[in-house]
Design an enzyme around this catalytic site. Structure first.
Site, mmCIF file in Angstrom:
data_model
loop_
_atom_site.group_PDB
_atom_site.id
_atom_site.type_symbol
_atom_site.label_atom_id
_atom_site.label_comp_id
_atom_site.label_asym_id
_atom_site.label_seq_id
_atom_site.Cartn_x
_atom_site.Cartn_y
_atom_site.Cartn_z
ATOM 1 N N SER A 42 83.027 -31.206 36.782
ATOM 2 C CA SER A 42 83.831 -31.618 35.631
ATOM 3 C C SER A 42 85.250 -31.888 36.152
ATOM 4 O O SER A 42 86.191 -31.175 35.882
ATOM 5 C CB SER A 42 83.817 -30.547 34.544
ATOM 6 O OG SER A 42 84.563 -29.423 34.914
ATOM 7 N N HIS A 155 77.930 -27.559 33.424
ATOM 8 C CA HIS A 155 77.414 -26.656 34.451
ATOM 9 C C HIS A 155 76.070 -26.028 34.095
ATOM 10 O O HIS A 155 75.564 -25.184 34.831
ATOM 11 C CB HIS A 155 78.429 -25.536 34.740
ATOM 12 C CG HIS A 155 79.690 -26.034 35.361
ATOM 13 N ND1 HIS A 155 80.814 -25.260 35.506
ATOM 14 C CD2 HIS A 155 80.010 -27.249 35.891
ATOM 15 C CE1 HIS A 155 81.776 -25.972 36.089
ATOM 16 N NE2 HIS A 155 81.304 -27.173 36.321
ATOM 17 N N GLU A 164 82.768 -22.527 30.289
ATOM 18 C CA GLU A 164 82.838 -21.223 30.964
ATOM 19 C C GLU A 164 83.263 -20.101 30.017
ATOM 20 O O GLU A 164 84.285 -20.203 29.342
ATOM 21 C CB GLU A 164 83.841 -21.295 32.131
ATOM 22 C CG GLU A 164 83.458 -22.377 33.127
ATOM 23 C CD GLU A 164 84.484 -22.611 34.225
ATOM 24 O OE1 GLU A 164 85.370 -21.753 34.438
ATOM 25 O OE2 GLU A 164 84.398 -23.671 34.859
ATOM 26 N N GLU A 205 77.508 -21.812 38.239
ATOM 27 C CA GLU A 205 78.462 -20.824 38.750
ATOM 28 C C GLU A 205 77.920 -19.399 38.626
ATOM 29 O O GLU A 205 78.673 -18.432 38.683
ATOM 30 C CB GLU A 205 79.816 -20.986 38.051
ATOM 31 C CG GLU A 205 80.424 -22.363 38.355
ATOM 32 C CD GLU A 205 81.862 -22.523 37.896
ATOM 33 O OE1 GLU A 205 82.364 -21.661 37.152
ATOM 34 O OE2 GLU A 205 82.488 -23.520 38.295
ATOM 35 N N ASP A 242 87.051 -21.252 29.467
ATOM 36 C CA ASP A 242 87.380 -22.610 29.917
ATOM 37 C C ASP A 242 86.367 -23.561 29.290
ATOM 38 O O ASP A 242 85.284 -23.786 29.841
ATOM 39 C CB ASP A 242 87.324 -22.739 31.442
ATOM 40 C CG ASP A 242 87.583 -24.191 31.887
ATOM 41 O OD1 ASP A 242 87.972 -25.015 31.014
ATOM 42 O OD2 ASP A 242 87.386 -24.511 33.069
ATOM 43 N N GLU A 287 91.694 -21.947 29.170
ATOM 44 C CA GLU A 287 91.939 -23.049 30.106
ATOM 45 C C GLU A 287 91.469 -24.361 29.486
ATOM 46 O O GLU A 287 90.413 -24.407 28.854
ATOM 47 C CB GLU A 287 91.162 -22.751 31.397
ATOM 48 C CG GLU A 287 91.279 -23.818 32.470
ATOM 49 C CD GLU A 287 90.398 -23.491 33.672
ATOM 50 O OE1 GLU A 287 90.175 -22.286 33.952
ATOM 51 O OE2 GLU A 287 89.907 -24.417 34.322
ATOM 52 N N ASP A 314 94.165 -27.339 33.861
ATOM 53 C CA ASP A 314 93.343 -27.652 35.039
ATOM 54 C C ASP A 314 93.252 -29.172 35.191
ATOM 55 O O ASP A 314 93.904 -29.771 36.054
ATOM 56 C CB ASP A 314 91.947 -27.008 34.857
ATOM 57 C CG ASP A 314 90.936 -27.437 35.908
ATOM 58 O OD1 ASP A 314 91.327 -28.023 36.919
ATOM 59 O OD2 ASP A 314 89.725 -27.181 35.724
ATOM 60 N N LYS A 339 93.274 -25.532 42.640
ATOM 61 C CA LYS A 339 92.061 -25.854 43.411
ATOM 62 C C LYS A 339 92.479 -26.697 44.609
ATOM 63 O O LYS A 339 92.982 -27.812 44.440
ATOM 64 C CB LYS A 339 91.096 -26.662 42.544
ATOM 65 C CG LYS A 339 90.488 -25.918 41.370
ATOM 66 C CD LYS A 339 89.832 -26.907 40.395
ATOM 67 C CE LYS A 339 88.951 -26.224 39.379
ATOM 68 N NZ LYS A 339 88.592 -27.150 38.260
ATOM 69 N N HIS A 367 87.720 -21.571 42.479
ATOM 70 C CA HIS A 367 86.632 -22.227 43.217
ATOM 71 C C HIS A 367 86.316 -23.566 42.549
ATOM 72 O O HIS A 367 86.971 -23.945 41.577
ATOM 73 C CB HIS A 367 85.385 -21.319 43.169
ATOM 74 C CG HIS A 367 84.837 -21.149 41.778
ATOM 75 N ND1 HIS A 367 83.567 -20.715 41.516
ATOM 76 C CD2 HIS A 367 85.411 -21.367 40.553
ATOM 77 C CE1 HIS A 367 83.370 -20.677 40.211
ATOM 78 N NE2 HIS A 367 84.471 -21.060 39.608
ATOM 79 N N ARG A 368 85.276 -24.267 43.023
ATOM 80 C CA ARG A 368 84.707 -25.416 42.318
ATOM 81 C C ARG A 368 83.272 -25.059 41.940
ATOM 82 O O ARG A 368 82.686 -24.119 42.486
ATOM 83 C CB ARG A 368 84.683 -26.681 43.196
ATOM 84 C CG ARG A 368 86.009 -27.226 43.637
ATOM 85 C CD ARG A 368 87.045 -27.385 42.569
ATOM 86 N NE ARG A 368 86.705 -28.241 41.444
ATOM 87 C CZ ARG A 368 87.250 -29.434 41.207
ATOM 88 N NH1 ARG A 368 88.154 -29.927 42.043
ATOM 89 N NH2 ARG A 368 86.938 -30.128 40.125
ATOM 90 N N SER A 369 82.691 -25.835 41.041
ATOM 91 C CA SER A 369 81.308 -25.536 40.657
ATOM 92 C C SER A 369 80.345 -25.794 41.825
ATOM 93 O O SER A 369 79.301 -25.164 41.925
ATOM 94 C CB SER A 369 80.903 -26.328 39.424
ATOM 95 O OG SER A 369 81.200 -27.696 39.588
ATOM 96 N N LYS A 390 89.496 -17.264 39.634
ATOM 97 C CA LYS A 390 88.145 -17.384 39.063
ATOM 98 C C LYS A 390 87.252 -17.957 40.152
ATOM 99 O O LYS A 390 87.574 -18.949 40.796
ATOM 100 C CB LYS A 390 88.118 -18.229 37.790
ATOM 101 C CG LYS A 390 88.479 -19.687 37.918
ATOM 102 C CD LYS A 390 88.088 -20.430 36.620
ATOM 103 C CE LYS A 390 88.058 -21.930 36.811
ATOM 104 N NZ LYS A 390 87.642 -22.654 35.602
HETATM 105 P P1 PGA Z 1 84.388 -28.094 38.341
HETATM 106 O O1 PGA Z 1 84.639 -27.063 37.163
HETATM 107 O O2 PGA Z 1 84.527 -27.400 39.630
HETATM 108 O O3 PGA Z 1 83.001 -28.599 38.058
HETATM 109 O O4 PGA Z 1 85.417 -29.177 38.166
HETATM 110 C C1 PGA Z 1 85.563 -26.035 37.226
HETATM 111 C C2 PGA Z 1 86.582 -26.082 36.120
HETATM 112 O O5 PGA Z 1 86.570 -26.963 35.234
HETATM 113 O O6 PGA Z 1 87.467 -25.227 36.102
HETATM 114 ZN ZN ZN Z 2 88.550 -25.969 34.291
#
Ligand code: PGA
Ligand code: ZN
Length: 433
Positions: A42, A155, A164, A205, A242, A287, A314, A339, A367-369, A390
């Site tokens: 995302s 996700h 999330e 995740e 989130d 978030e 984000d 990130k 992190h990332r997904s 996170k």
């Molecule tokens: P992503 O999601 O790593 O798939 O972008 C994480 C987030 O939105 O915080």
């Molecule tokens: Zn996010």
């Protein structure tokens, strides 16, 4: 002085089975280090460009052989002989060599792999753990983690629009006790879901991904799990959401396509959060409560809830110092998600963290997904000293790797280790609720 002697890259797989890069740097001293690059699903529109081959014959076009070759030819030729301890100079040279504003030519995956591998090698070369090597030798604050125990949105293949649902053990006396509270709550949630006849399979995740009846039901399920595990919601363990709303913002409207198909205007979306946060004071942070392109919504959200709760940007800030500076000027959000691969170098990442610190914003490392077993973000979070991270649920090896790394750091720091806990939230009223 240790110089960059050699750069190698390998096309490996991430936690979703998609290709990503592992970059290994060898220094003139003989020290070697590897960094593995994560990948989001995302993503924000203005993130640095993750270079993919686009060759449909390999991995559905997702191969990273071009990025690999950029590391091993152009970048290696340019960086050979650079001082490995000069991270800022080296990152600047990488950006200049790329020559685009968003790292589209060489690829942010190629650039981050190199930048982070050099950070790791430089720390090792100086005999320092990575968290100290990042520049703060007295770093000792272990962040309060946000464990993503229930997944929806992009996700997970379920009926939940919000991406999330996280728990944070802010009341724990130490990191390791917090980790235990989270793992126990995760197991309690499994039995709560099982009893209700919901699936206990997990999403990207590591959080459960049930066919919940609404976007609100997961909150109730998690509160029940916290109590069942013997903890007090809102005191020992708090909630963080989130919803990743950019993913369902279309033509000026929020569309709940996965649940009840309802639509909301930006003002109505802010109203939803006001109501939900009023109903559930256990939620301490939100978030991306509105979408990256919804500046009106961001202003409204910050004006209405900014003094009550931590509001993290984000998709709108994408760890980009320029975009973050503009956001601070606009007075939106009061914290930023960090990130590494959204911007592509270690130096620019720390620039955002410093901007947050100077402007009274929070900074949450993430992190990332799509992840690997690389644990650099755990060290990054300790080095940043901002008290929050996170990195998924207490399930799936690529998430656990980070949480276990904090256990090692906690042990290594011994009595010097401090756990961030609830103190991070002192400036928001929610903490007093
Ligand atoms: P992503 O999601 O790593 O798939 O972008 C994480 C987030 O939105 O915080
Ligand atoms: Zn996010």
């Amino acid at each position: 002085m240790s110089e960059i002697a050699k750069l190698e890259a390998l096309e490996i797989l991430d936690s979703r089975g998609n290709p990503t890069l592992a970059v290994t740097v060898t220094l003139s001293s003989g020290v070697k280090a590897t960094a593995k690059v994560p990948s989001g699903a995302s993503t924000g529109k203005r993130e640095a460009v993750e270079l993919r081959d686009g060759d449909p014959a390999r991995y559905g076009g997702k191969g990273v052989l071009k990025a690999k070759s950029h590391v091993e030819t152009e970048i290696q030729n340019h960086l050979r002989g650079f001082d490995a301890n000069g991270q800022a100079t080296l990152d600047k040279a990488l950006c200049a060599l790329d020559g685009t504003p968003n790292k589209a030519r060489l690829g942010a995956n190629a650039i981050l792999g190199v930048s982070l591998a050099v950070a790791r090698a430089s720390a090792a070369d100086r005999g320092l753990p990575l968290y100290a090597g990042f520049g703060n030798p007295s770093a000792n604050l272990i962040p309060a983690p946000w464990f993503n125990v229930l997944n929806g949105g992009r996700h997970a293949d379920n009926s939940v629009d919000f991406q999330e649902f996280m728990i944070s053990p802010v009341g724990a006396p130490s990191y390791s006790e917090g980790l235990r509270a989270a793992a126990e709550t995760f197991h309690a949630l499994k039995s709560v879901l099982h009893k209700k006849g919901y699936s206990t399979a997990v999403g990207d995740e590591g959080g459960f991904a049930p066919q919940a009846k609404s976007n609100e039901e997961p909150i109730e399920l998690i509160l029940e799990a916290i109590r069942k595990a013997g903890y007090r919601p809102g005191k020992d363990v708090v909630l963080v959401l989130d919803p990743a709303t950019s993913e369902f913002f279309e033509d000026g409207e929020y569309i709940f396509a996965k649940s009840d198909k309802s639509r909301r205007s930006p003002a109505q979306m802010v109203e939803l959060w006001e109501n939900l946060l009023g109903k559930y004071p256990e939620i301490w942070a939100l978030e991306d409560g509105v979408a990256e392109d919804d500046l009106f919504g961001w202003k409204q959200l910050t004006n209405t809830l900014g003094d009550r709760i931590q509001l993290i940007g984000d998709d709108n800030f994408v760890t980009n110092p320029e975009l973050f500076r503009q956001g601070i000027k606009d007075g939106i959000a009061n914290a930023i998600l960090i990130k590494l691969n959204q911007i592509g170098t270690v130096t620019e990442t720390f620039e955002c963290i410093e901007l947050a610190r100077k402007n009274g914003y929070g900074a949450v490392i993430s992190h990332r997904s799509g992840e690997t077993d690389d644990t650099s973000i755990a060290d990054l979070a300790v080095a940043a000293g901002m008290g929050q991270i996170k990195t998924g649920s207490t399930s799936r090896g690529e998430r656990i790797a980070k949480y276990n790394r904090f256990l090692e750091i906690e042990k290594e720091l011994g009595p010097k280790a401090r756990y961030a806990g609830a103190g991070v939230y002192d400036r928001w009223q929610a903490v007093k609720a």
